[in-house]
Write a protein that holds these residues in place. Sequence first.
Motif, PDB file in Angstrom:
ATOM      1  N   ARG A 283      -5.409  -3.084 -47.855  1.00 54.92           N
ATOM      2  CA  ARG A 283      -6.066  -1.892 -47.331  1.00 54.92           C
ATOM      3  C   ARG A 283      -5.995  -0.755 -48.340  1.00 54.92           C
ATOM      4  O   ARG A 283      -6.981  -0.047 -48.571  1.00 54.92           O
ATOM      5  CB  ARG A 283      -5.405  -1.487 -46.003  1.00 54.92           C
ATOM      6  CG  ARG A 283      -6.044  -0.276 -45.341  1.00 54.92           C
ATOM      7  CD  ARG A 283      -5.322   0.097 -44.053  1.00 54.92           C
ATOM      8  NE  ARG A 283      -5.926   1.255 -43.418  1.00 54.92           N
ATOM      9  CZ  ARG A 283      -6.903   1.202 -42.523  1.00 54.92           C
ATOM     10  NH1 ARG A 283      -7.374   0.028 -42.138  1.00 54.92           N
ATOM     11  NH2 ARG A 283      -7.402   2.304 -41.989  1.00 54.92           N
ATOM     12  N   ASN A 335     -12.497  -0.182 -30.845  1.00 52.93           N
ATOM     13  CA  ASN A 335     -12.418  -0.131 -32.302  1.00 52.93           C
ATOM     14  C   ASN A 335     -12.648   1.263 -32.874  1.00 52.93           C
ATOM     15  O   ASN A 335     -12.778   1.415 -34.094  1.00 52.93           O
ATOM     16  CB  ASN A 335     -13.422  -1.118 -32.907  1.00 52.93           C
ATOM     17  CG  ASN A 335     -13.004  -2.558 -32.706  1.00 52.93           C
ATOM     18  OD1 ASN A 335     -12.105  -3.040 -33.374  1.00 52.93           O
ATOM     19  ND2 ASN A 335     -13.644  -3.244 -31.756  1.00 52.93           N
ATOM     20  N   GLN A 456     -15.667  -4.139 -35.230  1.00 54.87           N
ATOM     21  CA  GLN A 456     -14.643  -4.051 -36.270  1.00 54.87           C
ATOM     22  C   GLN A 456     -15.287  -3.827 -37.630  1.00 54.87           C
ATOM     23  O   GLN A 456     -14.800  -3.031 -38.445  1.00 54.87           O
ATOM     24  CB  GLN A 456     -13.796  -5.325 -36.291  1.00 54.87           C
ATOM     25  CG  GLN A 456     -12.792  -5.414 -35.152  1.00 54.87           C
ATOM     26  CD  GLN A 456     -12.010  -6.712 -35.181  1.00 54.87           C
ATOM     27  OE1 GLN A 456     -12.411  -7.696 -35.800  1.00 54.87           O
ATOM     28  NE2 GLN A 456     -10.877  -6.725 -34.499  1.00 54.87           N
ATOM     29  N   TRP A 463     -14.623   3.406 -42.352  1.00 54.38           N
ATOM     30  CA  TRP A 463     -13.342   3.608 -43.032  1.00 54.38           C
ATOM     31  C   TRP A 463     -13.531   3.593 -44.549  1.00 54.38           C
ATOM     32  O   TRP A 463     -12.978   4.443 -45.272  1.00 54.38           O
ATOM     33  CB  TRP A 463     -12.352   2.518 -42.610  1.00 54.38           C
ATOM     34  CG  TRP A 463     -11.144   2.472 -43.498  1.00 54.38           C
ATOM     35  CD1 TRP A 463     -10.083   3.331 -43.505  1.00 54.38           C
ATOM     36  CD2 TRP A 463     -10.897   1.531 -44.550  1.00 54.38           C
ATOM     37  NE1 TRP A 463      -9.194   2.978 -44.489  1.00 54.38           N
ATOM     38  CE2 TRP A 463      -9.663   1.880 -45.140  1.00 54.38           C
ATOM     39  CE3 TRP A 463     -11.587   0.417 -45.033  1.00 54.38           C
ATOM     40  CZ2 TRP A 463      -9.115   1.157 -46.205  1.00 54.38           C
ATOM     41  CZ3 TRP A 463     -11.046  -0.303 -46.091  1.00 54.38           C
ATOM     42  CH2 TRP A 463      -9.822   0.062 -46.669  1.00 54.38           C
ATOM     43  N   ASP A 628       4.479  -0.873 -32.165  1.00 63.07           N
ATOM     44  CA  ASP A 628       3.293  -0.089 -32.515  1.00 63.07           C
ATOM     45  C   ASP A 628       3.591   0.608 -33.828  1.00 63.07           C
ATOM     46  O   ASP A 628       4.240   1.654 -33.858  1.00 63.07           O
ATOM     47  CB  ASP A 628       2.990   0.924 -31.406  1.00 63.07           C
ATOM     48  CG  ASP A 628       1.710   1.697 -31.658  1.00 63.07           C
ATOM     49  OD1 ASP A 628       0.925   1.281 -32.531  1.00 63.07           O
ATOM     50  OD2 ASP A 628       1.491   2.723 -30.984  1.00 63.07           O
ATOM     51  N   ALA A 630       2.396   1.129 -38.306  1.00 58.75           N
ATOM     52  CA  ALA A 630       1.449   0.988 -39.410  1.00 58.75           C
ATOM     53  C   ALA A 630       2.261   0.959 -40.698  1.00 58.75           C
ATOM     54  O   ALA A 630       3.315   1.601 -40.799  1.00 58.75           O
ATOM     55  CB  ALA A 630       0.456   2.142 -39.424  1.00 58.75           C
ATOM     56  N   SER A 632       2.199   0.790 -45.195  1.00 52.84           N
ATOM     57  CA  SER A 632       1.431   1.053 -46.413  1.00 52.84           C
ATOM     58  C   SER A 632       2.369   1.029 -47.610  1.00 52.84           C
ATOM     59  O   SER A 632       3.564   1.350 -47.474  1.00 52.84           O
ATOM     60  CB  SER A 632       0.730   2.411 -46.334  1.00 52.84           C
ATOM     61  OG  SER A 632       0.004   2.686 -47.511  1.00 52.84           O
ATOM     62  N   GLY A 643      -3.936   8.581 -41.898  1.00 60.64           N
ATOM     63  CA  GLY A 643      -4.612   7.336 -41.544  1.00 60.64           C
ATOM     64  C   GLY A 643      -3.672   6.358 -40.870  1.00 60.64           C
ATOM     65  O   GLY A 643      -4.060   5.659 -39.927  1.00 60.64           O
ATOM     66  N   MET A 644      -2.424   6.296 -41.331  1.00 60.83           N
ATOM     67  CA  MET A 644      -1.438   5.435 -40.691  1.00 60.83           C
ATOM     68  C   MET A 644      -1.198   5.870 -39.253  1.00 60.83           C
ATOM     69  O   MET A 644      -1.132   5.040 -38.338  1.00 60.83           O
ATOM     70  CB  MET A 644      -0.124   5.461 -41.482  1.00 60.83           C
ATOM     71  CG  MET A 644      -0.219   4.888 -42.888  1.00 60.83           C
ATOM     72  SD  MET A 644       1.320   5.090 -43.812  1.00 60.83           S
ATOM     73  CE  MET A 644       2.370   3.879 -42.980  1.00 60.83           C
ATOM     74  N   ARG A 646      -3.198   7.454 -37.289  1.00 61.08           N
ATOM     75  CA  ARG A 646      -4.381   7.223 -36.456  1.00 61.08           C
ATOM     76  C   ARG A 646      -4.585   5.740 -36.165  1.00 61.08           C
ATOM     77  O   ARG A 646      -5.369   5.393 -35.279  1.00 61.08           O
ATOM     78  CB  ARG A 646      -5.617   7.843 -37.104  1.00 61.08           C
ATOM     79  CG  ARG A 646      -5.515   9.357 -37.185  1.00 61.08           C
ATOM     80  CD  ARG A 646      -6.816  10.050 -37.439  1.00 61.08           C
ATOM     81  NE  ARG A 646      -6.626  11.499 -37.498  1.00 61.08           N
ATOM     82  CZ  ARG A 646      -6.474  12.287 -36.441  1.00 61.08           C
ATOM     83  NH1 ARG A 646      -6.516  11.776 -35.227  1.00 61.08           N
ATOM     84  NH2 ARG A 646      -6.297  13.586 -36.584  1.00 61.08           N
ATOM     85  N   ARG A 647      -3.894   4.877 -36.862  1.00 62.19           N
ATOM     86  CA  ARG A 647      -3.963   3.446 -36.541  1.00 62.19           C
ATOM     87  C   ARG A 647      -2.999   3.061 -35.430  1.00 62.19           C
ATOM     88  O   ARG A 647      -3.044   1.932 -34.925  1.00 62.19           O
ATOM     89  CB  ARG A 647      -3.667   2.599 -37.792  1.00 62.19           C
ATOM     90  CG  ARG A 647      -4.710   2.745 -38.881  1.00 62.19           C
ATOM     91  CD  ARG A 647      -4.714   1.552 -39.825  1.00 62.19           C
ATOM     92  NE  ARG A 647      -3.479   1.339 -40.547  1.00 62.19           N
ATOM     93  CZ  ARG A 647      -3.140   1.956 -41.680  1.00 62.19           C
ATOM     94  NH1 ARG A 647      -3.949   2.868 -42.203  1.00 62.19           N
ATOM     95  NH2 ARG A 647      -2.013   1.678 -42.296  1.00 62.19           N
ATOM     96  N   LYS A 649      -1.508   2.666 -31.814  1.00 63.43           N
ATOM     97  CA  LYS A 649      -2.100   2.582 -30.474  1.00 63.43           C
ATOM     98  C   LYS A 649      -1.722   3.808 -29.641  1.00 63.43           C
ATOM     99  O   LYS A 649      -2.468   4.227 -28.762  1.00 63.43           O
ATOM    100  CB  LYS A 649      -1.629   1.305 -29.768  1.00 63.43           C
ATOM    101  CG  LYS A 649      -1.980   0.014 -30.480  1.00 63.43           C
ATOM    102  CD  LYS A 649      -1.513  -1.185 -29.682  1.00 63.43           C
ATOM    103  CE  LYS A 649      -1.691  -2.504 -30.428  1.00 63.43           C
ATOM    104  NZ  LYS A 649      -0.741  -2.632 -31.559  1.00 63.43           N
TER     105      LYS A 649
END
Length: 713
Positions: A283, A335, A456, A463, A628, A630, A632, A643-644, A646-647, A649
């Motif tokens: 990513r 999504n 998706q 994105w 839950d 993210a 990177s 961004g992490m 907002r990913r 849940k």
Amino acid sequence: MQYRRTGVYTRDQLTRLLHPQSIAVVGASTRAGAFGKTVLANMAHYDGRSYPVNARYETIDGKTCYPTIAALPEVPDCVVICAPREAVEDIVTDCVRAGVGGAIIFASGYSETGKGDRIAQQERLAAISRESGMRIVGPNCIGVVNAMLDARITFMDITPIPRPHPKAVGVISQSGALGMALAQGVVRGLAVSHVLTSGNSCDVDMADYVNYLVDDPNCGAIACVFEGMATPDRLLLAAENAWKADKPLVIFKMATGESGAQAAMSHTGSLAGSHASYRAVFRKAGAVVVDDFETLMETAAFFAKAPPAPKAPGAAVIAASGGAAIMCADRAEQNGVPMPQPSAAVKAVLESRIPEFGSSRNPCDVTAQVLGDPESLQDCAGALLGDSQYGVLVSPLTYGYAPSAKRPLVYNDLAIRHGKMACVVWQTEWQDGPGVVEANGCERVALFRSMNACFQAVAAWQWRADKRAAGVQAVPATPGATLAEAQSLLAAATGETVTEREVKALLSLYGVPVVGERLTQSAEAAVAAAEALGYPVVMKVESPDIPHKTEAGVIRLGLKDADAVRDAYAAVMANAGKVSPPPQINGVLVQPMVPQGVELVVGARNDALFGPLIVVGLGGVLVEVLKDSAISPAPVTPWEAEGMLRRLKGMALLEGFRGMPAVDIGRLSRVISDISRFVADHRDTVAELDVNPLICAGDRITAVDGLIVPAGR
């Protein structure tokens, strides 16, 4: 010591191998079932010059058959070795002497067996390639296909792959069978430019293939089936090159579980690595990762056809089935794809063309009336695509029959006219019914067999656009004095873990807000500290040997007076005394009780393949239950940190929930970035970091507890 290659091969280094003007087939044969016979048959329509090589024949199918590579009338660009493992090394040596550009080896029984002598045989092939500069594909591979040359260099009896248009998909796969399986999408109208399989990858591997296709004008997007590799940093380099060239790279990573990882090792001798780690680094490099093999090809086809960025983030849905329209709305929300309502002007067009029992909203239900009034579909779809709020039109097709074949063509013309994209979701079980080939053949229509996969892909498209718009951002370098002080503090921490107090001292050097505290060695000292800090307070035993304080019962919360502090001191010290083996105890920390807020965990670990990785999750003590999070590669910029978040849940919790103030996402993102900078700076000395909880309320962000596991202890 096994050689570890850095960098990736350039297109020029691989052109003779993968875009050959001449090919020799060593082990050519007339025997039914022989690899050498199938390869020759597959190459019947090859645009270049081909030469069978086998000392047992003078001619094969009317063509001169040569006894050796040296006897050929020219030095071939590519040699296909259809010979048993025992003969391969000598043939490869002959190729090197002749100046061949590259060789493809089908034989198996090398490193995938796990046997020492077979591993050594493969390593010798790698050494020959490295020393000579002759590129090798394989061993243990199925071969490659270049559709532009109609070069089907494989022993499989494969489906013919027609010459593609410029928006074709280049397929890359460690598994030859899966790669060729994807290429059979041509029977449904998908365009394929290449099928490049790597097998054991003694020389040329997935990273090299990706880098080769980055500059190929006939490849609009790259679909990659990936198991694992010993040098994944090279694949990331190729992915970054793809990002710079704006060549979409879509990856399906298999071997995501323990059993799958073991199977990958026995299959191609590959290291599978952590699935979450791979997803994170892909990513960051700009690649799109799909969860299912079945969605890989259609997602790549979408990106091959789509403009670099959507004109707007919104999706418009047009359907002749109310139920299908509802499914679209569900998957769009799932999504994160917005579905704004049409403008007043567009709504007026819809209302004039849709019966009262339909819906002129978004999703738009034009009803089955379009069968009797086909122009109404065109008018409604055109109005929606003309609305500036929408970048894509999604249309579920629920039944395969003649009218189905016409609709993608209508959408295609409109999408081209408006500079947008259209997607058709094929919902009938007649998987190859009327309309499939037509949709796949359209310039601006992508066909999906899954509603979820469609949205998706649309979300990933947005994105990618957001990531490109953000540009290249750098995390600022840490001042030298700060680095030196942090290194000194880490060196002074000699326990199995770095204590909470020491961790917070380190993080505060990097600008991370931490809770104040005092270390005490008696109940009365704890009372004095509590009165100085202000009630209510928290008390915790400090010990490098008790990393998980909650489980050990050495924490007390919400202490409101001196008597409560004295009782808590006795209780936590008693529980610490029950820990076995007896821990080193530095004292008891007294901290002010941080007011309620959303609890996050920010953690990090130094991954063996990828280096430091930062993890952000919701839950505090419940993080392992909620699962839950993210991840990177570290360091991350504030934009990447957001961004992490907002990913997650549970992102809604940070935006204000049940009377709680909304968290200052910008400030929180900067704190996460600062923590990631600390981790990246000290990757050689910090194996793991755990900041848990990080309590967030409004603009108040506070690290309340922390743990570091030093490297090598």
